[in-house]
Design a protein around this motif. Structure first.
Motif, PDB file in Angstrom:
ATOM      1  N   ASN A   1       0.848  -1.200   0.000  1.00  0.00           N
ATOM      2  CA  ASN A   1       0.000   0.000   0.000  1.00  0.00           C
ATOM      3  C   ASN A   1       0.876   1.238   0.000  1.00  0.00           C
ATOM      4  OD1 ASN A   1      -2.336  -1.565   0.335  1.00  0.00           O
ATOM      5  ND2 ASN A   1      -2.212  -1.484   2.566  1.00  0.00           N
TER       6      ASN A   1
ATOM      7  N   TYR B   1       0.630   5.331   0.621  1.00  0.00           N
ATOM      8  CA  TYR B   1      -0.161   6.470   1.079  1.00  0.00           C
ATOM      9  C   TYR B   1       0.575   7.754   0.731  1.00  0.00           C
ATOM     10  CZ  TYR B   1      -2.581   3.120   4.147  1.00  0.00           C
ATOM     11  OH  TYR B   1      -3.293   2.064   4.650  1.00  0.00           O
TER      12      TYR B   1
ATOM     13  N   HIS C   1     -12.111  -1.515   8.383  1.00  0.00           N
ATOM     14  CA  HIS C   1     -12.521  -2.707   7.628  1.00  0.00           C
ATOM     15  C   HIS C   1     -11.981  -3.944   8.337  1.00  0.00           C
ATOM     16  CE1 HIS C   1      -8.383  -2.023   6.356  1.00  0.00           C
ATOM     17  NE2 HIS C   1      -8.331  -3.322   6.086  1.00  0.00           N
TER      18      HIS C   1
ATOM     19  N   ASP D   1     -10.104  -7.776   7.399  1.00  0.00           N
ATOM     20  CA  ASP D   1      -9.442  -8.519   6.314  1.00  0.00           C
ATOM     21  C   ASP D   1     -10.010  -9.932   6.342  1.00  0.00           C
ATOM     22  OD1 ASP D   1      -7.958  -6.188   6.360  1.00  0.00           O
ATOM     23  OD2 ASP D   1      -6.053  -7.199   6.046  1.00  0.00           O
TER      24      ASP D   1
ATOM     25  N   TRP E   1      -0.613  -9.765  13.555  1.00  0.00           N
ATOM     26  CA  TRP E   1      -1.997  -9.960  13.992  1.00  0.00           C
ATOM     27  C   TRP E   1      -2.388 -11.398  13.786  1.00  0.00           C
ATOM     28  CZ3 TRP E   1      -4.738  -6.024  16.082  1.00  0.00           C
ATOM     29  CH2 TRP E   1      -4.195  -4.747  15.885  1.00  0.00           C
TER      30      TRP E   1
ATOM     31  N   ARG F   1      -7.357 -11.524  14.777  1.00  0.00           N
ATOM     32  CA  ARG F   1      -7.163 -11.581  13.322  1.00  0.00           C
ATOM     33  C   ARG F   1      -8.289 -10.895  12.545  1.00  0.00           C
ATOM     34  NH1 ARG F   1      -7.471 -11.653   8.792  1.00  0.00           N
ATOM     35  NH2 ARG F   1      -6.634 -13.003   7.167  1.00  0.00           N
TER      36      ARG F   1
ATOM     37  N   HIS G   1     -10.044  -2.459  11.598  1.00  0.00           N
ATOM     38  CA  HIS G   1      -8.856  -1.605  11.696  1.00  0.00           C
ATOM     39  C   HIS G   1      -8.818  -0.655  10.507  1.00  0.00           C
ATOM     40  CE1 HIS G   1      -7.833  -5.100   9.255  1.00  0.00           C
ATOM     41  NE2 HIS G   1      -6.986  -4.301   8.626  1.00  0.00           N
TER      42      HIS G   1
ATOM     43  N   ARG H   1       4.058   7.105   2.639  1.00  0.00           N
ATOM     44  CA  ARG H   1       4.177   5.966   3.547  1.00  0.00           C
ATOM     45  C   ARG H   1       3.904   4.722   2.721  1.00  0.00           C
ATOM     46  NH1 ARG H   1       0.110   2.921   6.598  1.00  0.00           N
ATOM     47  NH2 ARG H   1       1.240   1.754   8.169  1.00  0.00           N
TER      48      ARG H   1
ATOM     49  N   ARG I   1       0.339 -12.103   3.850  1.00  0.00           N
ATOM     50  CA  ARG I   1      -0.848 -12.901   4.127  1.00  0.00           C
ATOM     51  C   ARG I   1      -0.710 -14.317   3.607  1.00  0.00           C
ATOM     52  NH1 ARG I   1      -4.981  -8.721   3.583  1.00  0.00           N
ATOM     53  NH2 ARG I   1      -3.900  -6.749   3.905  1.00  0.00           N
TER      54      ARG I   1
HETATM   55  C1  MD3 Z   1      -5.416  -6.007  12.040  1.00  0.00           C
HETATM   56  N1  MD3 Z   1      -3.409  -1.949   5.897  1.00  0.00           N
HETATM   57  O1  MD3 Z   1      -3.883  -3.594   3.832  1.00  0.00           O
HETATM   58  S1  MD3 Z   1      -1.590  -2.537   8.427  1.00  0.00           S
HETATM   59  C2  MD3 Z   1      -4.685  -3.645   4.775  1.00  0.00           C
HETATM   60  O2  MD3 Z   1      -1.326   0.477   7.208  1.00  0.00           O
HETATM   61  C3  MD3 Z   1      -4.492  -2.730   5.925  1.00  0.00           C
HETATM   62  O3  MD3 Z   1      -1.841  -0.013   5.185  1.00  0.00           O
HETATM   63  C4  MD3 Z   1      -3.161  -0.941   6.874  1.00  0.00           C
HETATM   64  O4  MD3 Z   1      -5.294  -2.707   6.802  1.00  0.00           O
HETATM   65  C5  MD3 Z   1      -2.011  -0.098   6.397  1.00  0.00           C
HETATM   66  O5  MD3 Z   1      -5.642  -4.432   4.840  1.00  0.00           O
HETATM   67  C6  MD3 Z   1      -2.948  -1.473   8.242  1.00  0.00           C
HETATM   68  C7  MD3 Z   1      -1.934  -3.323   9.963  1.00  0.00           C
HETATM   69  C8  MD3 Z   1      -2.928  -4.433   9.879  1.00  0.00           C
HETATM   70  C9  MD3 Z   1      -3.025  -5.228   8.771  1.00  0.00           C
HETATM   71  C10 MD3 Z   1      -3.919  -6.271   8.759  1.00  0.00           C
HETATM   72  C11 MD3 Z   1      -4.718  -6.559   9.847  1.00  0.00           C
HETATM   73  C12 MD3 Z   1      -3.718  -4.675  10.949  1.00  0.00           C
HETATM   74  C13 MD3 Z   1      -4.621  -5.741  10.947  1.00  0.00           C
HETATM   75  C14 MD3 Z   1      -5.599  -7.641   9.869  1.00  0.00           C
HETATM   76  C15 MD3 Z   1      -6.352  -7.900  10.973  1.00  0.00           C
HETATM   77  C16 MD3 Z   1      -6.281  -7.079  12.065  1.00  0.00           C
END
Ligand code: MD3
Ligand code: FE
Length: 216
Positions: free
Chosen positions: A123, A125, A134, A136, A181, A186, A190, A207, A213
Motif C-alpha cells: 500500500n 499512502y 474494515h 481482512d 496480527w 485476526r 482496523h 508511507r 498474508r
Molecule cells: C489487524 N493496511 O492492507 S496494516 C490492509 O497500514 C491494511 O496499510 C493498513 O489494513 C495499512 O488491509 C494497516 C496493519 C494491519 C493489517 C492487517 C490486519 C492490521 C490488521 C488484519 C487484521 C487485524
C-alpha cells in the motif's frame, strides 16, 4: 550512562503486546530498510502502484500493488485474490526472499512460527490518503496471522473490535515498525487515518505498508 544507552536501544527495538495475538515490534524492519526499499522498487517497476475501484464504485485513496503467488484486487466485481495482475495480465512479481524472511521472522517473534505467506499487498499512502475501518476476510484460512511492515512517513493506525461500532484505539506506526496480527484479533476492524504531510529521509512524501498474508 550505559544504562541510558541500553534503555534507548531497548526502546527502539521494543515488543509491545497490544491485544491477545497482536504484537507491535518497534523498529523490527529497520536493519533491512535499504534492501526492503530496493526490493519494493523492483516490484513496482513490473507491477506499478494503481488506485483500484471498490465494488461500490469509489476509487481508493491508497495506491496498491502486490507480489507473491496471489495479489489482492478490487473492482466492480468485488474483492478477491488473483494470480495475475489485471493491469498487465502477467503473474505478480515473485515475493523476494528479503521480504518473505522478514515476515517469517516477525511472525516467529510474535509466537507464529511456520508462517508461510503467499501474498504481499503493498500500500502506498500519499499525504491525505486513508483507509476506512474494515476487516481482512478475503483470505481462506484465518488461523494464519497477518504481518504488516510500515516504511516512510508515520501514520495513525486504529484498531477496534469485532464490531465496526467498537471504539478504536490509536497507535502511531513509524518507519521500520512491524505488526503481527493473529489469533483472536485476526478479524478485528482496523484502519488508517489520513496521512499527515511530511518528508521522510528515504521515501519522501509517502508511507508504504506491506501486509503479508496466507491468502490461498
Ligand atoms: C489487524 N493496511 O492492507 S496494516 C490492509 O497500514 C491494511 O496499510 C493498513 O489494513 C495499512 O488491509 C494497516 C496493519 C494491519 C493489517 C492487517 C490486519 C492490521 C490488521 C488484519 C487484521 C487485524
Ligand atoms: Fe486491513
Amino acid at each position: 550512562m550505559v544504562a541510558d544507552l541500553f534503555e534507548n536501544l531497548f526502546d527502539e527495538l521494543r515488543r509491545e503486546d497490544i491485544a491477545p495475538g497482536a504484537a507491535l515490534l518497534h523498529g523490527f524492519a529497520r536493519a533491512q530498510q535499504h534492501e526492503l526499499i530496493a526490493a519494493i522498487d523492483a516490484i513496482v517497476a513490473r507491477a506499478p502502484f494503481r488506485h483500484m475501484m471498490t465494488p461500490g464504485g469509489h476509487t481508493m485513496s491508497v495506491a496498491m500493488t502486490s507480489c507473491g503467488s496471489a495479489g489482492w484486487v478490487t473492482d466492480r466485481g468485488g474483492y478477491r485474490y488473483a494470480a495475475n495482475d489485471p493491469a498487465s495480465g502477467q503473474p505478480w512479481p515473485e515475493m523476494p526472499a528479503v521480504l518473505r524472511d522478514l515476515a517469517r521472522n516477525a511472525a516467529a517473534e510474535a509466537g507464529f512460527a511456520g508462517f508461510d505467506p503467499d501474498a504481499c499487498l503493498i500500500n502506498r499512502y500519499a499525504p491525505g490518503a486513508r483507509m476506512a475501518l474494515h476487516q481482512d476476510k478475503d483470505e481462506r484460512d484465518f488461523s494464519a496471522p497477518i504481518v504488516s511492515v510500515s516504511l516512510g512517513l508515520p501514520a495513525i493506525f486504529q484498531f477496534g473490535g469485532m464490531a465496526r461500532s467498537d471504539k478504536p484505539r490509536r497507535y502511531e506506526l513509524r518507519h521500520g515498525d512491524v505488526l503481527v496480527w493473529g489469533g483472536e484479533t485476526r478479524l478485528v476492524y482496523h484502519g488508517v487515518l489520513a496521512l499527515k504531510d511530511g518528508e521522510h529521509p528515504l521515501l519522501g512524501r509517502q508511507r508504504i505498508n506491506l501486509t503479508f498474508r496466507k491468502a490461498l
